[in-house]
Enzyme design. Structure first.
Site, PDB file in Angstrom:
ATOM      1  N   GLU A  59      -1.019   1.641  -9.902  1.00 55.78           N
ATOM      2  CA  GLU A  59      -1.384   0.426  -9.380  1.00 55.78           C
ATOM      3  C   GLU A  59      -2.736  -0.133  -9.575  1.00 55.78           C
ATOM      4  OE1 GLU A  59      -0.637  -0.716  -5.424  1.00 55.78           O
ATOM      5  OE2 GLU A  59      -1.613   1.309  -4.797  1.00 55.78           O
ATOM      6  N   GLY A  66       1.031   3.379   1.448  1.00 54.99           N
ATOM      7  CA  GLY A  66       1.523   4.737   1.451  1.00 54.99           C
ATOM      8  C   GLY A  66       3.065   4.503   1.689  1.00 54.99           C
ATOM      9  N   ASN A 125      -5.481  -2.431  -6.963  1.00 59.92           N
ATOM     10  CA  ASN A 125      -5.266  -2.853  -5.640  1.00 59.92           C
ATOM     11  C   ASN A 125      -6.329  -4.146  -5.570  1.00 59.92           C
ATOM     12  OD1 ASN A 125      -3.514  -1.488  -4.342  1.00 59.92           O
ATOM     13  ND2 ASN A 125      -5.007   0.328  -3.882  1.00 59.92           N
ATOM     14  N   ARG A 157      -8.243  -6.138  -4.144  1.00 57.83           N
ATOM     15  CA  ARG A 157      -8.890  -6.537  -2.781  1.00 57.83           C
ATOM     16  C   ARG A 157     -10.029  -5.484  -2.486  1.00 57.83           C
ATOM     17  NH1 ARG A 157      -7.202  -2.035  -0.008  1.00 57.83           N
ATOM     18  NH2 ARG A 157      -4.670  -1.455  -0.399  1.00 57.83           N
ATOM     19  N   LYS A 189       4.337  -3.780  -8.787  1.00 61.84           N
ATOM     20  CA  LYS A 189       3.765  -2.576  -9.500  1.00 61.84           C
ATOM     21  C   LYS A 189       4.221  -2.397 -11.022  1.00 61.84           C
ATOM     22  CE  LYS A 189       3.079  -0.101  -5.314  1.00 61.84           C
ATOM     23  NZ  LYS A 189       2.370   0.942  -4.648  1.00 61.84           N
ATOM     24  N   HIS A 201      -5.242  11.979  -7.002  1.00 60.77           N
ATOM     25  CA  HIS A 201      -5.426  10.652  -7.055  1.00 60.77           C
ATOM     26  C   HIS A 201      -6.860  10.250  -7.507  1.00 60.77           C
ATOM     27  CE1 HIS A 201      -4.648   6.571  -5.229  1.00 60.77           C
ATOM     28  NE2 HIS A 201      -5.889   6.604  -5.297  1.00 60.77           N
ATOM     29  N   LYS A 226      -4.550   7.648   2.599  1.00 59.46           N
ATOM     30  CA  LYS A 226      -5.587   8.370   2.435  1.00 59.46           C
ATOM     31  C   LYS A 226      -6.523   8.804   3.307  1.00 59.46           C
ATOM     32  CE  LYS A 226      -6.019   5.705  -1.918  1.00 59.46           C
ATOM     33  NZ  LYS A 226      -6.458   4.134  -2.271  1.00 59.46           N
TER      34      LYS A 226
HETATM   35  P1  ADP Z   1      -6.693   1.442   0.601  1.00 61.71           P
HETATM   36  O1  ADP Z   1      -5.847   1.516  -0.456  1.00 61.71           O
HETATM   37  O2  ADP Z   1      -7.738   0.388   0.774  1.00 61.71           O
HETATM   38  O3  ADP Z   1      -7.375   3.086   0.824  1.00 61.71           O
HETATM   39  P2  ADP Z   1      -4.729   1.535   2.416  1.00 61.71           P
HETATM   40  O4  ADP Z   1      -3.796   1.641   1.387  1.00 61.71           O
HETATM   41  O5  ADP Z   1      -4.619   2.410   3.716  1.00 61.71           O
HETATM   42  O6  ADP Z   1      -6.006   1.469   2.018  1.00 61.71           O
HETATM   43  O7  ADP Z   1      -4.575   0.114   2.918  1.00 61.71           O
HETATM   44  C1  ADP Z   1      -5.958  -0.789   3.676  1.00 61.71           C
HETATM   45  C2  ADP Z   1      -5.017  -1.299   5.081  1.00 61.71           C
HETATM   46  O8  ADP Z   1      -4.209  -1.996   4.752  1.00 61.71           O
HETATM   47  C3  ADP Z   1      -4.852  -0.267   5.942  1.00 61.71           C
HETATM   48  O9  ADP Z   1      -5.251  -0.582   7.139  1.00 61.71           O
HETATM   49  C4  ADP Z   1      -3.178  -0.471   5.809  1.00 61.71           C
HETATM   50  O10 ADP Z   1      -2.686   0.086   6.829  1.00 61.71           O
HETATM   51  C5  ADP Z   1      -2.828  -1.630   5.366  1.00 61.71           C
HETATM   52  N1  ADP Z   1      -2.097  -1.886   4.317  1.00 61.71           N
HETATM   53  C6  ADP Z   1      -2.081  -1.568   3.191  1.00 61.71           C
HETATM   54  N2  ADP Z   1      -1.057  -2.277   2.406  1.00 61.71           N
HETATM   55  C7  ADP Z   1      -0.024  -2.767   3.269  1.00 61.71           C
HETATM   56  C8  ADP Z   1       0.992  -3.725   3.145  1.00 61.71           C
HETATM   57  N3  ADP Z   1       1.644  -3.652   2.093  1.00 61.71           N
HETATM   58  N4  ADP Z   1       1.470  -4.111   4.360  1.00 61.71           N
HETATM   59  C9  ADP Z   1       0.872  -3.971   5.588  1.00 61.71           C
HETATM   60  N5  ADP Z   1      -0.456  -3.274   5.547  1.00 61.71           N
HETATM   61  C10 ADP Z   1      -0.723  -2.575   4.494  1.00 61.71           C
HETATM   62  P1  ADP Z   2       0.662   2.625  -2.191  1.00 63.57           P
HETATM   63  O1  ADP Z   2       0.733   1.022  -2.847  1.00 63.57           O
HETATM   64  O2  ADP Z   2       1.405   2.520  -1.063  1.00 63.57           O
HETATM   65  O3  ADP Z   2      -0.846   2.967  -2.357  1.00 63.57           O
HETATM   66  P2  ADP Z   2       0.888   4.142  -4.693  1.00 63.57           P
HETATM   67  O4  ADP Z   2       1.783   3.747  -5.851  1.00 63.57           O
HETATM   68  O5  ADP Z   2      -0.522   3.791  -4.733  1.00 63.57           O
HETATM   69  O6  ADP Z   2       1.277   3.305  -3.235  1.00 63.57           O
HETATM   70  O7  ADP Z   2       1.105   5.659  -4.520  1.00 63.57           O
HETATM   71  C1  ADP Z   2       0.456   6.078  -3.028  1.00 63.57           C
HETATM   72  C2  ADP Z   2       0.483   7.631  -3.382  1.00 63.57           C
HETATM   73  O8  ADP Z   2       1.820   8.310  -3.439  1.00 63.57           O
HETATM   74  C3  ADP Z   2      -0.500   8.379  -4.525  1.00 63.57           C
HETATM   75  O9  ADP Z   2      -1.867   8.504  -4.172  1.00 63.57           O
HETATM   76  C4  ADP Z   2       0.201   9.531  -4.678  1.00 63.57           C
HETATM   77  O10 ADP Z   2      -0.241  10.519  -3.603  1.00 63.57           O
HETATM   78  C5  ADP Z   2       1.742   9.322  -4.404  1.00 63.57           C
HETATM   79  N1  ADP Z   2       2.482   8.718  -5.533  1.00 63.57           N
HETATM   80  C6  ADP Z   2       2.507   7.631  -6.100  1.00 63.57           C
HETATM   81  N2  ADP Z   2       3.149   7.461  -7.364  1.00 63.57           N
HETATM   82  C7  ADP Z   2       3.480   8.924  -7.533  1.00 63.57           C
HETATM   83  C8  ADP Z   2       4.000   9.746  -8.693  1.00 63.57           C
HETATM   84  N3  ADP Z   2       4.723   8.793  -9.551  1.00 63.57           N
HETATM   85  N4  ADP Z   2       4.139  10.924  -8.744  1.00 63.57           N
HETATM   86  C9  ADP Z   2       3.501  11.795  -7.774  1.00 63.57           C
HETATM   87  N5  ADP Z   2       2.984  11.089  -6.590  1.00 63.57           N
HETATM   88  C10 ADP Z   2       2.670   9.640  -6.660  1.00 63.57           C
HETATM   89 MG    MG Z   3      -2.332   3.019  -3.723  1.00 61.87          MG
END
Ligand code: ADP
Ligand code: ADP
Ligand code: MG
Length: 445
Positions: free
Chosen positions: A285, A163, A287, A289, A115, A206, A235
């Site tokens: 970030e 998350g 993603n 994929r 990130k 978001h 989500k």
């Molecule tokens: P999206 O960002 O596609 O909405 P998620 O963040 O929930 O969905 O992740 C997609 C799928 O991959 C989910 O089934 C989640 O449990 C899994 N996943 C995402 N990131 C990781 C990770 N770093 N390690 C393990 N599982 C992950």
């Molecule tokens: P992941 O890789 O697990 O999806 P993200 O960085 O995309 O992690 O963040 C997942 C969620 O966490 C965001 O959708 C938001 O709800 C919360 N979040 C992440 N960063 C922040 C921030 N700087 N301030 C407030 N909420 C955040």
């Molecule tokens: Mg994310």
């Protein structure tokens, strides 16, 4: 490219299988012993067992996947989402074995998987990001950055996902108490203990943008999505387009997503995630994929995004420009999980009894469930993705309400009633969305 190995399970494995058929490619499924009866195995023309229980690890074994390619003569691999979908190592090993990895090149995966590195790269191209620290080497460095950035802050894992690995820190004492444990947890969960601090936005939306790039330098976006309805940063409900954004702000966010994709030399389908605070937005970030919620964008565009991934991997140019993409109507997706609201949403296991499933105009159900299926504890609890499409948001919302009522399964507990509560809530109906939506409005988040 002729034969695609599907390195995943569940609904996404079925989606990939169907896209391969549409694209005239043959496909091979893989499965763990726990998934012997799974639909993706029975539907595929060919399937290979890649591992015994304990099952969670099977789909993560690169040697087993490579052996499956070798045995079946597959010359391409689609990783789906989760599991190894963002593994630069897998992409590299595929390349070394002459197998087309259906996803971005390894360099892009490496950058997008970090990130802080992503934020640095896109910020140089002029995309707004939240103030934050560099990767933190030690607790003392974290403390010194904490002073500079000002609390409250988020302590995040650079390689985090799903998350997990996100912690709110309100003060230096809390940071001191959390840091080492967070580092260790990130190392265990993501194979990388790198942490960083980021400004905490108290109640953002978001908003993300679906991007698609071919290998010839063409980059388009498929519009915005709002994914603010989350539980523990995961989500739950997603929709497209992101409702209620001033058109000028939405345009700027979409343009920033394309700019970010170009700055990373992106190839394939990807999602650029932003937090929106008032009129300001910040990239958090990328993603690299296909994403769980991609169907809401497909409903608006009228194209199969997984098939687009296959076309890009074949080296085909997109063949259409941004101004030829029309976003029609509004779509909402609900994630139906096998989890028990009465027991703090712990995964719920058992033999599935399907009483009734939704259908009809504007209703799409992406799922791999079947009557009598054993829901096991080995994998993530997603049972089905329910998607509705309408001419406008209200039509999609009313359709979702009816469709959710018709999703009736027994044998496992589900989050259906929570989803109904969200969809029917006046704040949701009015589009008053933020990432604290669930805590704010629902009786039992
Ligand atoms: P999206 O960002 O596609 O909405 P998620 O963040 O929930 O969905 O992740 C997609 C799928 O991959 C989910 O089934 C989640 O449990 C899994 N996943 C995402 N990131 C990781 C990770 N770093 N390690 C393990 N599982 C992950
Ligand atoms: P992941 O890789 O697990 O999806 P993200 O960085 O995309 O992690 O963040 C997942 C969620 O966490 C965001 O959708 C938001 O709800 C919360 N979040 C992440 N960063 C922040 C921030 N700087 N301030 C407030 N909420 C955040
Ligand atoms: Mg994310």
């Amino acid at each position: 490219m002729e034969k695609v190995l599907i390195a995943n399970r569940g609904e996404i494995a079925l989606r990939i299988l169907e896209a391969c058929r549409e694209e005239g490619l043959s496909a091979v499924a893989v499965f763990s012993q726990a998934d012997r009866e799974a639909l993706h195995v029975r539907e595929a023309p060919e399937a290979v067992c890649i591992g015994p229980p304990p099952a969670p690890k099977s789909y993560l074994s690169i040697p087993a996947l490579m052996a499956a390619c070798e045995v079946t003569g597959a010359d391409a691999l689609h990783p789906g989402y989760g599991f190894l979908s963002e593994s630069a190592e897998l992409a590299e090993i595929c390349a070394a074995h002459g197998i087309t990895f259906i996803g971005p090149p390894p360099e892009v995966l490496r950058l997008a998987g970090h990130k802080v590195a992503t934020k640095e790269r896109v910020a140089r191209a002029g995309v707004p990001v939240l103030p934050g620290s560099p990767p933190l080497e030690s607790l003392e460095e974290a403390v010194s950055w904490g002073k500079r950035l000002d609390y409250p802050l988020l302590l995040k894992a650079a390689a985090g996902g799903g998350g997990r690995g996100i912690r709110l820190v309100g003060s230096e004492e809390e940071l001191r108490a959390l840091f080492l444990r967070a580092q260790e947890e990130a190392r265990l969960a993501f194979g990388d203990g790198t942490l960083f601090l980021e400004r905490y936005v108290p109640s953002p939306r978001h908003v993300e943008v679906q991007i698609l790039a071919d290998a010839h330098g063409n980059v388009v976006h498929w519009g915005s999505r709002d994914c603010s309805v989350q539980r523990r940063h995961q989500k739950l409900v997603e929709e497209a387009p992101a409702p209620g954004l001033p058109p000028e702000l939405r345009d700027r966010i979409e343009a920033a997503a394309v700019l970010a994709a170009k700055a990373l030399n992106y190839v394939g389908a990807g999602t650029v995630e932003f937090l929106v605070e008032g009129e300001e937005f910040y990239l958090i970030e990328l993603n690299a994929r296909i994403q769980v919620e991609h169907p809401v964008s497909e409903m608006l565009v009228g194209r199969n995004l997984v098939r687009e991934q296959l076309r890009v991997a074949k080296g085909e140019p997109l063949g259409y420009r941004q101004d030829q993409i029309e976003l029609v109507g509004h779509a909402i997706e609900c994630r139906l999980n096998a989890e028990d609201p009465g027991r703090d949403f712990l995964p719920s296991c058992g033999r599935l009894l399907i009483e009734c499933l939704p259908g009809g105009i504007g209703v799409r159900l992406d799922t791999a469930i079947f009557q009598g299926m054993e829901v096991t504890p080995y994998y993530d609890p997603l049972l089905a993705k329910l998607i509705t499409h309408g001419e406008n948001r209200e039509e999609a919302r009313i359709r979702m309400n009816s469709a959710l009522r018709r999703f009736r399964v027994r044998g496992v507990a589900t989050n259906r009633d929570l989803l109904l509560e969200v969809i029917a809530h006046p704040d949701f109906a009015a589009g008053r969305l933020s990432t604290d939506f669930l805590e704010r409005v629902v009786s039992s988040p």
